[in-house]
Design an enzyme around this catalytic site. Structure first.
Site, PDB file in Angstrom:
ATOM      1  N   CYS A 119      -0.557  -1.112   3.055  1.00 34.37           N
ATOM      2  CA  CYS A 119      -0.236  -1.317   4.479  1.00 34.37           C
ATOM      3  C   CYS A 119       0.289  -0.058   5.147  1.00 34.37           C
ATOM      4  O   CYS A 119       0.281   0.033   6.377  1.00 34.37           O
ATOM      5  CB  CYS A 119       0.789  -2.436   4.621  1.00 34.37           C
ATOM      6  SG  CYS A 119       0.323  -3.921   3.743  1.00 34.37           S
ATOM      7  N   HIS A 260       4.471  -2.817  11.103  1.00 32.49           N
ATOM      8  CA  HIS A 260       3.464  -3.472  10.277  1.00 32.49           C
ATOM      9  C   HIS A 260       3.507  -4.973  10.532  1.00 32.49           C
ATOM     10  O   HIS A 260       4.581  -5.567  10.649  1.00 32.49           O
ATOM     11  CB  HIS A 260       3.734  -3.177   8.796  1.00 32.49           C
ATOM     12  CG  HIS A 260       2.770  -3.882   7.886  1.00 32.49           C
ATOM     13  ND1 HIS A 260       1.418  -3.881   8.116  1.00 32.49           N
ATOM     14  CD2 HIS A 260       2.970  -4.625   6.769  1.00 32.49           C
ATOM     15  CE1 HIS A 260       0.826  -4.590   7.167  1.00 32.49           C
ATOM     16  NE2 HIS A 260       1.738  -5.057   6.346  1.00 32.49           N
ATOM     17  N   ASN A 290      -1.822 -10.521   8.220  1.00 34.73           N
ATOM     18  CA  ASN A 290      -1.578  -9.185   7.665  1.00 34.73           C
ATOM     19  C   ASN A 290      -2.925  -8.562   7.275  1.00 34.73           C
ATOM     20  O   ASN A 290      -3.579  -9.046   6.358  1.00 34.73           O
ATOM     21  CB  ASN A 290      -0.657  -9.327   6.449  1.00 34.73           C
ATOM     22  CG  ASN A 290      -0.348  -8.005   5.767  1.00 34.73           C
ATOM     23  OD1 ASN A 290      -0.920  -6.970   6.116  1.00 34.73           O
ATOM     24  ND2 ASN A 290       0.542  -8.042   4.798  1.00 34.73           N
TER      25      ASN A 290
HETATM   26  N1  ACO Z   1       2.593 -23.617   2.271  1.00 37.56           N
HETATM   27  C1  ACO Z   1       3.589 -24.452   1.912  1.00 37.56           C
HETATM   28  N2  ACO Z   1       4.539 -24.116   1.010  1.00 37.56           N
HETATM   29  C2  ACO Z   1       4.464 -22.896   0.455  1.00 37.56           C
HETATM   30  C3  ACO Z   1       3.447 -21.973   0.786  1.00 37.56           C
HETATM   31  C4  ACO Z   1       2.489 -22.391   1.743  1.00 37.56           C
HETATM   32  N3  ACO Z   1       1.481 -21.580   2.148  1.00 37.56           N
HETATM   33  N4  ACO Z   1       3.624 -20.846   0.083  1.00 37.56           N
HETATM   34  C5  ACO Z   1       4.729 -21.031  -0.672  1.00 37.56           C
HETATM   35  N5  ACO Z   1       5.233 -22.271  -0.451  1.00 37.56           N
HETATM   36  C6  ACO Z   1       6.409 -22.885  -1.035  1.00 37.56           C
HETATM   37  C7  ACO Z   1       6.759 -22.281  -2.371  1.00 37.56           C
HETATM   38  O1  ACO Z   1       6.050 -22.918  -3.399  1.00 37.56           O
HETATM   39  C8  ACO Z   1       8.253 -22.567  -2.438  1.00 37.56           C
HETATM   40  O2  ACO Z   1       8.430 -23.911  -2.851  1.00 37.56           O
HETATM   41  P1  ACO Z   1       9.641 -24.309  -3.825  1.00 37.56           P
HETATM   42  O3  ACO Z   1      10.889 -23.969  -3.057  1.00 37.56           O
HETATM   43  O4  ACO Z   1       9.421 -25.774  -4.012  1.00 37.56           O
HETATM   44  O5  ACO Z   1       9.457 -23.476  -5.045  1.00 37.56           O
HETATM   45  C9  ACO Z   1       8.716 -22.448  -0.989  1.00 37.56           C
HETATM   46  O6  ACO Z   1       7.530 -22.593  -0.198  1.00 37.56           O
HETATM   47  C10 ACO Z   1       9.381 -21.125  -0.666  1.00 37.56           C
HETATM   48  O7  ACO Z   1       8.573 -20.058  -1.169  1.00 37.56           O
HETATM   49  P2  ACO Z   1       9.002 -18.551  -0.970  1.00 37.56           P
HETATM   50  O8  ACO Z   1       7.964 -17.668  -1.577  1.00 37.56           O
HETATM   51  O9  ACO Z   1      10.408 -18.357  -1.426  1.00 37.56           O
HETATM   52  O10 ACO Z   1       8.962 -18.439   0.613  1.00 37.56           O
HETATM   53  P3  ACO Z   1       9.463 -17.284   1.544  1.00 37.56           P
HETATM   54  O11 ACO Z   1      10.358 -17.847   2.566  1.00 37.56           O
HETATM   55  O12 ACO Z   1       9.934 -16.083   0.773  1.00 37.56           O
HETATM   56  O13 ACO Z   1       8.114 -16.857   2.313  1.00 37.56           O
HETATM   57  C11 ACO Z   1       6.471 -15.090   2.271  1.00 37.56           C
HETATM   58  C12 ACO Z   1       7.036 -16.343   1.574  1.00 37.56           C
HETATM   59  C13 ACO Z   1       5.959 -15.533   3.612  1.00 37.56           C
HETATM   60  C14 ACO Z   1       5.337 -14.542   1.435  1.00 37.56           C
HETATM   61  C15 ACO Z   1       7.570 -14.043   2.455  1.00 37.56           C
HETATM   62  O14 ACO Z   1       8.263 -13.866   1.250  1.00 37.56           O
HETATM   63  C16 ACO Z   1       7.044 -12.699   2.911  1.00 37.56           C
HETATM   64  O15 ACO Z   1       6.550 -12.552   4.009  1.00 37.56           O
HETATM   65  N6  ACO Z   1       7.186 -11.639   2.077  1.00 37.56           N
HETATM   66  C17 ACO Z   1       6.810 -10.285   2.454  1.00 37.56           C
HETATM   67  C18 ACO Z   1       5.339 -10.076   2.496  1.00 37.56           C
HETATM   68  C19 ACO Z   1       5.048  -8.665   2.955  1.00 37.56           C
HETATM   69  O16 ACO Z   1       5.715  -8.127   3.807  1.00 37.56           O
HETATM   70  N7  ACO Z   1       4.098  -8.000   2.414  1.00 37.56           N
HETATM   71  C20 ACO Z   1       3.913  -6.620   2.893  1.00 37.56           C
HETATM   72  C21 ACO Z   1       2.912  -5.925   2.345  1.00 37.56           C
HETATM   73  S1  ACO Z   1       1.376  -6.737   2.045  1.00 37.56           S
HETATM   74  C22 ACO Z   1       0.338  -5.531   1.398  1.00 37.56           C
HETATM   75  O17 ACO Z   1       0.729  -4.438   1.123  1.00 37.56           O
HETATM   76  C23 ACO Z   1      -1.097  -5.905   1.163  1.00 37.56           C
END
Ligand code: ACO
Length: 333
Positions: A119, A260, A290
């Protein structure tokens, strides 16, 4: 890695972007994996993303964005001396996607190569091109962030497949004339201790393409989202602060921050820490998700074309991605 002053200033002469026609909405995704529009919007801010057609490759997206940037810059492809494509989804492992772009747009004189910084790639390309122009090696450059992430997405994994999309953005850089804008400061960094947080583990020399590796989805993106989230906020804030300080600006001087486009919560956290009001932070991830290296490039073009800033304004671009990598740029437009 920081900037050092150089005599020749480099400006952004034109921007362009292109996204595929096909829209994949959160509602449609909810029929593919166990998720919901409500979960995706609340956790990420994403409402829909674009998916390229089977016969539409990363180079095709890149070339369409590039031609629009050239048109805005009032330049011909034949004038371009350097093409850098930032991508983690090249058409082929080799040759570089930039070589296909060179052929497709007819930039016969250009030296062309790819860089891989996920990214952060578009801003890495900006720093490299700026330096090569200001050092006198080239008069101008076409920098492009382009991705077909749909080809490296695990469509069975709800924790990642809701996040990504396809698209491309481009900018023409050239030597600035007196009184024109300039890329004032740039910053980039890497932490190779954290490669495991965000990776496509297969398809390279470590785990080549085999039927078994593909069955295990090793050719697709995997991410430890929570860890990446925390580090993204810290690193993007630090990188943005460095270029703002080096440019001699304060938060009040900045007309537009273009971060980003990974997650609205990350963007809000950074805006808060930089003390820049939300209305001066450009967001379009609701439409595209993204798009990795393309994200900042598409956002820059949309912000430019919709009048989010004007000639002479101060803008800050900041990105973060796999590697882990981060980068920022301060531009007087
Ligand atoms: N729909 C429903 N529930 C979901 C989904 C979904 N799509 N995905 C995960 N969950 C559930 C999980 O299973 C988990 O359930 P549990 O509590 O029963 O175990 C719960 O939701 C919480 O999951 P988390 O992964 O902790 O959710 P979080 O609030 O951290 O959000 C996310 C996840 C959106 C991926 C976030 O962590 C994020 O944006 N991270 C950064 C991503 C990023 O910036 N990447 C940058 C670079 S990308 C690149 O370089 C290509």
């Amino acid at each position: 890695m920081s900037d050092q002053s150089s005599a020749i200033e480099v400006c952004v002469a034109g921007t362009g972007s292109y996204v595929p026609e096909r829209i994949l909405s959160n509602e449609e995704l909810s029929t593919m994996v166990d998720t919901s529009d409500e979960w995706i919007v609340t956790r990420t801010g994403i409402r829909e993303r674009r998916i390229a057609a089977d016969d539409e490759f990363t180079s095709h997206l890149a070339s369409k964005a590039a031609l629009k940037a050239l048109e805005q810059a009032g330049m011909q492809a034949a004038d371009i001396e350097l093409i850098i494509v930032a991508t983690i989804t090249p058409d082929t492992p080799t040759p570089a996607t930039a070589c296909y772009v060179q052929q497709q747009i007819g930039a016969a004189r250009a030296v062309a190569f790819d860089i891989s910084a996920a990214c952060s790639g578009f801003l890495y390309a900006m720093k490299i091109a700026k330096r090569l122009i200001s050092d006198g090696a080239f008069q101008n450059a076409l920098i492009i962030g382009a991705e077909k992430l749909s080809t490296v997405t695990n469509w069975d994994d709800r924790s990642t497949c809701v996040l990504f999309g396809d698209g491309a953005g481009a900018a023409v850089l050239r030597r600035a004339e007196a009184g024109e804008g300039a890329i004032v400061a740039t910053e980039m960094g890497t932490d190779g201790n954290l490669t495991h947080l965000l990776e496509i583990p297969g398809g390279g020399s470590a785990k080549p393409i085999t039927a078994e590796n593909v069955n295990q989805h090793l050719h697709t993106l995997s991410m430890q989202g929570r860890e990446v989230f925390k580090i993204a906020v810290t690193r993007m804030k630090e990188a943005a602060e460095k270029v703002i300080e080096r440019a001699g600006w304060s938060a009040d001087d900045i007309a537009c921050v273009i971060p980003h486009q990974a997650n609205l919560r990350i963007i809000d956290a950074i805006a808060d820490r930089l003390a820049v009001p939300n209305e001066r932070v450009f967001v379009n991830l609701d439409k595209y998700g993204n798009t990795s290296a393309a994200a900042v490039a598409i956002a820059l073009d949309e912000a430019n074309r919709t009048g989010a800033f004007k000639r002479g304004d101060h803008i800050v671009l900041v990105a973060f991605g796999a590697g882990l990598t981060w980068a920022a740029a301060a531009i007087r437009w």
